[in-house]
Design an enzyme around this catalytic site. Sequence first.
Site, PDB file in Angstrom:
ATOM      1  N   SER A  87       0.946  -1.333  -0.107  1.00 16.31           N
ATOM      2  CA  SER A  87       0.082  -0.074  -0.175  1.00 16.31           C
ATOM      3  C   SER A  87       0.836   1.323  -0.042  1.00 16.31           C
ATOM      4  O   SER A  87       2.031   1.468   0.647  1.00 16.31           O
ATOM      5  CB  SER A  87      -0.842  -0.084   1.244  1.00 16.31           C
ATOM      6  OG  SER A  87      -1.497   1.260   1.473  1.00 16.31           O
ATOM      7  N   TYR A 126      -1.924   5.319  -4.379  1.00 19.62           N
ATOM      8  CA  TYR A 126      -2.967   6.326  -3.955  1.00 19.62           C
ATOM      9  C   TYR A 126      -2.471   7.574  -4.706  1.00 19.62           C
ATOM     10  O   TYR A 126      -1.785   8.072  -4.142  1.00 19.62           O
ATOM     11  CB  TYR A 126      -3.384   6.459  -2.499  1.00 19.62           C
ATOM     12  CG  TYR A 126      -4.128   5.507  -1.760  1.00 19.62           C
ATOM     13  CD1 TYR A 126      -5.316   5.227  -2.311  1.00 19.62           C
ATOM     14  CD2 TYR A 126      -3.715   5.121  -0.607  1.00 19.62           C
ATOM     15  CE1 TYR A 126      -6.268   4.322  -2.020  1.00 19.62           C
ATOM     16  CE2 TYR A 126      -4.759   4.270   0.172  1.00 19.62           C
ATOM     17  CZ  TYR A 126      -5.990   3.961  -0.661  1.00 19.62           C
ATOM     18  OH  TYR A 126      -6.811   2.928   0.153  1.00 19.62           O
ATOM     19  N   THR A 151      -5.715   2.380  -7.028  1.00 20.91           N
ATOM     20  CA  THR A 151      -6.896   2.323  -6.400  1.00 20.91           C
ATOM     21  C   THR A 151      -7.641   3.302  -6.773  1.00 20.91           C
ATOM     22  O   THR A 151      -7.444   4.394  -6.512  1.00 20.91           O
ATOM     23  CB  THR A 151      -6.597   2.157  -4.887  1.00 20.91           C
ATOM     24  OG1 THR A 151      -5.566   0.639  -4.437  1.00 20.91           O
ATOM     25  CG2 THR A 151      -8.169   1.947  -4.000  1.00 20.91           C
ATOM     26  N   LYS A 165      -7.779  -0.721  -9.519  1.00 17.85           N
ATOM     27  CA  LYS A 165      -8.477  -1.525  -8.653  1.00 17.85           C
ATOM     28  C   LYS A 165      -9.599  -0.840  -8.136  1.00 17.85           C
ATOM     29  O   LYS A 165      -9.714   0.483  -8.115  1.00 17.85           O
ATOM     30  CB  LYS A 165      -7.643  -1.809  -7.336  1.00 17.85           C
ATOM     31  CG  LYS A 165      -8.221  -2.194  -5.900  1.00 17.85           C
ATOM     32  CD  LYS A 165      -6.907  -2.753  -5.069  1.00 17.85           C
ATOM     33  CE  LYS A 165      -7.482  -3.151  -3.781  1.00 17.85           C
ATOM     34  NZ  LYS A 165      -7.928  -2.366  -2.815  1.00 17.85           N
ATOM     35  N   HIS A 221     -13.267  -2.644  -2.132  1.00 21.65           N
ATOM     36  CA  HIS A 221     -12.674  -2.207  -1.149  1.00 21.65           C
ATOM     37  C   HIS A 221     -13.008  -2.941   0.078  1.00 21.65           C
ATOM     38  O   HIS A 221     -12.834  -2.289   1.181  1.00 21.65           O
ATOM     39  CB  HIS A 221     -12.805  -0.660  -1.039  1.00 21.65           C
ATOM     40  CG  HIS A 221     -11.396  -0.152  -0.497  1.00 21.65           C
ATOM     41  ND1 HIS A 221     -10.524   0.583  -1.407  1.00 21.65           N
ATOM     42  CD2 HIS A 221     -10.826   0.274   0.816  1.00 21.65           C
ATOM     43  CE1 HIS A 221      -9.437   0.856  -0.676  1.00 21.65           C
ATOM     44  NE2 HIS A 221      -9.812   0.951   0.681  1.00 21.65           N
TER      45      HIS A 221
HETATM   46  C1  FNR Z   1      -7.678  -1.826   3.094  1.00 21.27           C
HETATM   47  N1  FNR Z   1      -7.739  -1.852   1.565  1.00 21.27           N
HETATM   48  C2  FNR Z   1      -6.900  -0.883   0.922  1.00 21.27           C
HETATM   49  N2  FNR Z   1      -6.722  -0.816  -0.445  1.00 21.27           N
HETATM   50  C3  FNR Z   1      -5.991  -0.182  -1.089  1.00 21.27           C
HETATM   51  O1  FNR Z   1      -5.755  -0.204  -2.291  1.00 21.27           O
HETATM   52  N3  FNR Z   1      -4.987   0.603  -0.363  1.00 21.27           N
HETATM   53  C4  FNR Z   1      -5.038   0.885   0.893  1.00 21.27           C
HETATM   54  O2  FNR Z   1      -4.250   1.062   1.788  1.00 21.27           O
HETATM   55  C5  FNR Z   1      -6.017  -0.137   1.910  1.00 21.27           C
HETATM   56  N4  FNR Z   1      -6.194  -0.151   3.294  1.00 21.27           N
HETATM   57  C6  FNR Z   1      -6.853  -1.032   3.603  1.00 21.27           C
HETATM   58  C7  FNR Z   1      -6.892  -1.192   4.994  1.00 21.27           C
HETATM   59  C8  FNR Z   1      -7.754  -2.025   5.790  1.00 21.27           C
HETATM   60  C9  FNR Z   1      -7.622  -2.233   7.236  1.00 21.27           C
HETATM   61  C10 FNR Z   1      -8.490  -3.046   4.902  1.00 21.27           C
HETATM   62  C11 FNR Z   1      -9.297  -3.936   5.650  1.00 21.27           C
HETATM   63  C12 FNR Z   1      -8.511  -2.726   3.593  1.00 21.27           C
HETATM   64  C13 FNR Z   1      -8.625  -2.705   0.777  1.00 21.27           C
HETATM   65  C14 FNR Z   1      -7.980  -3.982   0.323  1.00 21.27           C
HETATM   66  O3  FNR Z   1      -6.944  -3.729  -0.257  1.00 21.27           O
HETATM   67  C15 FNR Z   1      -8.978  -4.985  -0.137  1.00 21.27           C
HETATM   68  O4  FNR Z   1      -9.528  -4.468  -1.339  1.00 21.27           O
HETATM   69  C16 FNR Z   1     -10.089  -5.580   0.843  1.00 21.27           C
HETATM   70  O5  FNR Z   1      -9.579  -5.609   2.160  1.00 21.27           O
HETATM   71  C17 FNR Z   1     -10.468  -6.724   0.401  1.00 21.27           C
HETATM   72  O6  FNR Z   1     -11.762  -7.287   1.155  1.00 21.27           O
HETATM   73  P1  FNR Z   1     -11.525  -8.311   2.397  1.00 21.27           P
HETATM   74  O7  FNR Z   1     -10.532  -9.427   1.766  1.00 21.27           O
HETATM   75  O8  FNR Z   1     -10.982  -7.674   3.570  1.00 21.27           O
HETATM   76  O9  FNR Z   1     -12.679  -8.543   2.462  1.00 21.27           O
END
Ligand code: FNR
Length: 380
Positions: free
Chosen positions: A119, A143, A169, A251, A275
Amino acid sequence: EIYLHGLLEERVPGYPTDLSALEDAAREVLAPGPFGYVAGAAGTGATLRANRAAFDRWAIVPRMLRDVSVRDLSRTVLGTRLAAPVLTAPVGVLSIVHEEAEPAVARAAAALGLGSVLSTASSTPMEEVAAAAGDGPRWYQLYWARDPEVTASLLARARAAGFTHLVVTLDTGMLGWRPRDLDQAYLPFLRSTGIANYLTDPAFRAGLAKPPEEDPFGAVAHWAGMFSNPALTWADLAWLREHWDGPVVLKGIVHADDARRARDAGMDGIVVSNHGGRQVDGALGALAALPGVADAVGADLAVLFDSGVRTGADIVKALALGAEAVLVGRPYVYGLALGGEDGVRHVLRCLLAELDLTLALSGHASVGELGRDSLVQQGV
Ligand code: FNR
């Protein structure tokens, strides 16, 4: 291995194998703020629930007598060879759950031959995480900052650190409405080193009135105003192409028309994702979007999937519906919270073992054999 240890009356590895029990165990070891941030979702949690409900609407139809004694889980995704079609999803600020944070995830994934997407909001500078990944695949999530110089600088650093693939993303032009975090007034970026990649970035520092050491609050305010850009449009992707010479994956795509636009803009892949239900409350379950998107662009683009994957059977369903690979989010974060790198390895190994068993018991010797006819839709 687990059963053998059971013979010796040792409970090894000491973590639950059921991933919902894993969430409960993580709740025990985490403070309410970090736990709420990880487990939480947008609004009423309707999208989070829809992600699971979408999996329940599809059922695997096992086939018999097909010699599944030798199995192959491996797959090459956009030139990256994976031992199984699984990557750890980009999750920011992992230091809030365990001090080993992002490097532990990179090491655990690489050791198993899996992918790992770092990330932008990492709590560890990307160069350190790249080193931890060793020979493993290095994918970087962006980001897209409001200031193009900062974005270009992050991309140049990622390139220099050996990241080959870019995951952009799109569903987080601003943070979603997250009641758990709001009720606790908890935003991890304000409390941890979760903006490490920004604070160490020369272009970001150049825009600060005072250096972050002198004015940490100012640095964070600057970051918050910068971290993502809701003004972006499809036309901006041309700029991205000029600043990244490797594969680009978008994404957060859940509409077939957006998938076609990604293809027409010359992108290499997409992640069908909402997400993890953290952005739009009341949105469709991500798996419900997958078949339509795969039908629209599956032949032209790498289609990846995340949001709600919790078991090996879930992975089988997503692959059967047209995903080349899946990303897993919260489960490995809970593993990290419970046992650092060891906990992440445990979660990933459980997923791989269950994927292997489910594949075999449903009559498939390789992930490539899965298709729409491996499933039926059931009324729920
Ligand atoms: C995320 N996700 C996320 N996505 C991204 O592109 N950059 C990020 O920094 C983050 N940060 C983040 C923090 C936390 C605590 C969570 C739970 C999720 C989204 C992540 O990449 C992904 O899309 C989801 O977590 C997928 O869903 P599940 O497997 O958690 O159900």
